[in-house]
Motif scaffolding. Structure first.
Motif, PDB file in Angstrom:
ATOM      1  N   GLU A  50     -20.112  -4.099 -60.975  1.00 34.84           N
ATOM      2  CA  GLU A  50     -20.862  -5.336 -60.790  1.00 34.84           C
ATOM      3  C   GLU A  50     -21.838  -5.566 -61.941  1.00 34.84           C
ATOM      4  O   GLU A  50     -22.027  -6.694 -62.394  1.00 34.84           O
ATOM      5  CB  GLU A  50     -21.595  -5.325 -59.452  1.00 34.84           C
ATOM      6  CG  GLU A  50     -20.654  -5.459 -58.280  1.00 34.84           C
ATOM      7  CD  GLU A  50     -21.323  -5.290 -56.921  1.00 34.84           C
ATOM      8  OE1 GLU A  50     -22.525  -4.939 -56.865  1.00 34.84           O
ATOM      9  OE2 GLU A  50     -20.631  -5.499 -55.907  1.00 34.84           O
ATOM     10  N   SER A  66     -16.634 -13.765 -59.846  1.00 29.95           N
ATOM     11  CA  SER A  66     -16.476 -13.709 -58.387  1.00 29.95           C
ATOM     12  C   SER A  66     -15.114 -13.167 -57.995  1.00 29.95           C
ATOM     13  O   SER A  66     -15.003 -12.350 -57.070  1.00 29.95           O
ATOM     14  CB  SER A  66     -16.669 -15.096 -57.775  1.00 29.95           C
ATOM     15  OG  SER A  66     -17.982 -15.531 -57.953  1.00 29.95           O
ATOM     16  N   LEU A  67     -14.072 -13.601 -58.675  1.00 31.34           N
ATOM     17  CA  LEU A  67     -12.718 -13.119 -58.370  1.00 31.34           C
ATOM     18  C   LEU A  67     -12.581 -11.618 -58.645  1.00 31.34           C
ATOM     19  O   LEU A  67     -12.006 -10.879 -57.835  1.00 31.34           O
ATOM     20  CB  LEU A  67     -11.681 -13.888 -59.187  1.00 31.34           C
ATOM     21  CG  LEU A  67     -11.415 -15.320 -58.745  1.00 31.34           C
ATOM     22  CD1 LEU A  67     -10.575 -16.062 -59.780  1.00 31.34           C
ATOM     23  CD2 LEU A  67     -10.714 -15.330 -57.388  1.00 31.34           C
ATOM     24  N   ARG A  79     -15.044  -9.408 -58.768  1.00 31.91           N
ATOM     25  CA  ARG A  79     -15.873  -8.692 -57.783  1.00 31.91           C
ATOM     26  C   ARG A  79     -15.118  -8.540 -56.465  1.00 31.91           C
ATOM     27  O   ARG A  79     -15.134  -7.476 -55.850  1.00 31.91           O
ATOM     28  CB  ARG A  79     -17.177  -9.442 -57.512  1.00 31.91           C
ATOM     29  CG  ARG A  79     -18.269  -9.178 -58.493  1.00 31.91           C
ATOM     30  CD  ARG A  79     -19.505  -9.975 -58.086  1.00 31.91           C
ATOM     31  NE  ARG A  79     -20.561  -9.821 -59.038  1.00 31.91           N
ATOM     32  CZ  ARG A  79     -21.719  -9.237 -58.763  1.00 31.91           C
ATOM     33  NH1 ARG A  79     -21.973  -8.796 -57.565  1.00 31.91           N
ATOM     34  NH2 ARG A  79     -22.630  -9.118 -59.692  1.00 31.91           N
ATOM     35  N   ALA A  80     -14.478  -9.621 -56.040  1.00 37.31           N
ATOM     36  CA  ALA A  80     -13.732  -9.583 -54.776  1.00 37.31           C
ATOM     37  C   ALA A  80     -12.583  -8.582 -54.851  1.00 37.31           C
ATOM     38  O   ALA A  80     -12.360  -7.807 -53.915  1.00 37.31           O
ATOM     39  CB  ALA A  80     -13.212 -10.982 -54.430  1.00 37.31           C
ATOM     40  N   ASN A  89     -13.952  -4.847 -54.830  1.00 37.53           N
ATOM     41  CA  ASN A  89     -14.930  -4.505 -53.794  1.00 37.53           C
ATOM     42  C   ASN A  89     -14.438  -3.351 -52.932  1.00 37.53           C
ATOM     43  O   ASN A  89     -13.245  -3.244 -52.627  1.00 37.53           O
ATOM     44  CB  ASN A  89     -15.198  -5.737 -52.928  1.00 37.53           C
ATOM     45  CG  ASN A  89     -16.349  -5.529 -51.988  1.00 37.53           C
ATOM     46  OD1 ASN A  89     -16.253  -4.763 -51.033  1.00 37.53           O
ATOM     47  ND2 ASN A  89     -17.442  -6.217 -52.252  1.00 37.53           N
ATOM     48  N   VAL A 143     -12.215  -4.083 -50.021  1.00 36.92           N
ATOM     49  CA  VAL A 143     -10.824  -4.397 -50.330  1.00 36.92           C
ATOM     50  C   VAL A 143     -10.083  -3.127 -50.722  1.00 36.92           C
ATOM     51  O   VAL A 143      -8.962  -2.887 -50.283  1.00 36.92           O
ATOM     52  CB  VAL A 143     -10.735  -5.451 -51.459  1.00 36.92           C
ATOM     53  CG1 VAL A 143      -9.306  -5.650 -51.919  1.00 36.92           C
ATOM     54  CG2 VAL A 143     -11.343  -6.765 -50.990  1.00 36.92           C
TER      55      VAL A 143
END
Length: 154
Positions: A99, A117-118, A120-121, A124, A127
Motif C-alpha cells: 500500500e 484502487s484496483l 490494492r483490491a 488485499n 482476497v
C-alpha cells in the motif's frame, strides 16, 4: 480535528518540500517539545509514515548530538521508477508495504487513483486468503507483474 501524528507528518512533509536538497535533519526531543508530545510519538510517525515503500530514506544517529535524517526519494524517470519497484518488491511483500508503494507511485503521478484502487483490491489480504508466507510471496509477484505491465504501456 487532526490528531498529533497527522500534524507532525504534515509538518515534516512541508519542511522536506521547502528543503532545497530534499533532506531534513531533526532532533527527536526538540520536535517532541515543539508538538508537546512524547519522543516515542515522533518515532511512531517516522516509522509508519516515512518508509522506503512510501518514498523516504530514514537514517538515525543516536547519542547526545544525535539526529534523524529524512530524505525524499525522487522518481523522475521511467527507469528510476522501474528500478525502485525492483528494489522495493523482493520475493515477499506485506500488505502495508504494498500500500505504501502504491501510494508513492500515485502521489508521483505514475499511476492513477483508479489503478491504485484496483491493485490494492487485487493484493488485499481478504482476497489473497492464503497462509503466510505464501500470501506475501503471491502479493509481491502480482504487484510486480501489474506495475511492470502498466508502466511499460506508458
Amino acid at each position: 480535528m487532526r490528531n498529533v501524528s497527522e500534524v507532525i507528518e504534515q509538518y515534516l512533509k512541508q519542511t522536506l518540500q521547502q528543503s532545497p536538497e530534499g533532506v531534513i535533519e531533526i532532533q527527536r526531543n526538540d520536535l517532541a517539545d515543539q508538538f508537546n508530545c512524547v519522543p516515542s510519538q515522533i518515532n511512531y510517525v517516522i516509522s509508519t509514515r516515512f518508509t522506503l515503500e512510501k518514498g523516504y530514506i530514514v537514517e538515525s544517529k543516536r547519542g547526545g548530538g544525535g539526529y534523524i535524517r529524512i530524505q525524499k526519494i525522487e522518481l523522475n524517470s521511467h527507469g528510476e521508477v522501474l528500478d525502485h519497484i525492483f528494489q522495493t518488491i523482493s520475493t515477499h511483500m506485506d500488505q502495508s508495504a504494498s500500500e505504501g508503494l502504491l501510494y508513492q507511485l500515485r502521489e508521483g503521478g505514475f499511476i492513477t487513483k483508479r489503478e491504485e484502487s484496483l491493485m490494492r483490491a487485487a493484493t488485499n489480504r481478504e482476497v489473497l486468503t492464503l497462509k503466510l508466507p505464501l500470501r506475501d510471496e503471491i502479493r509481491a509477484k502480482l504487484l510486480k507483474a501489474m506495475l511492470i505491465s502498466l508502466l511499460s504501456c506508458r
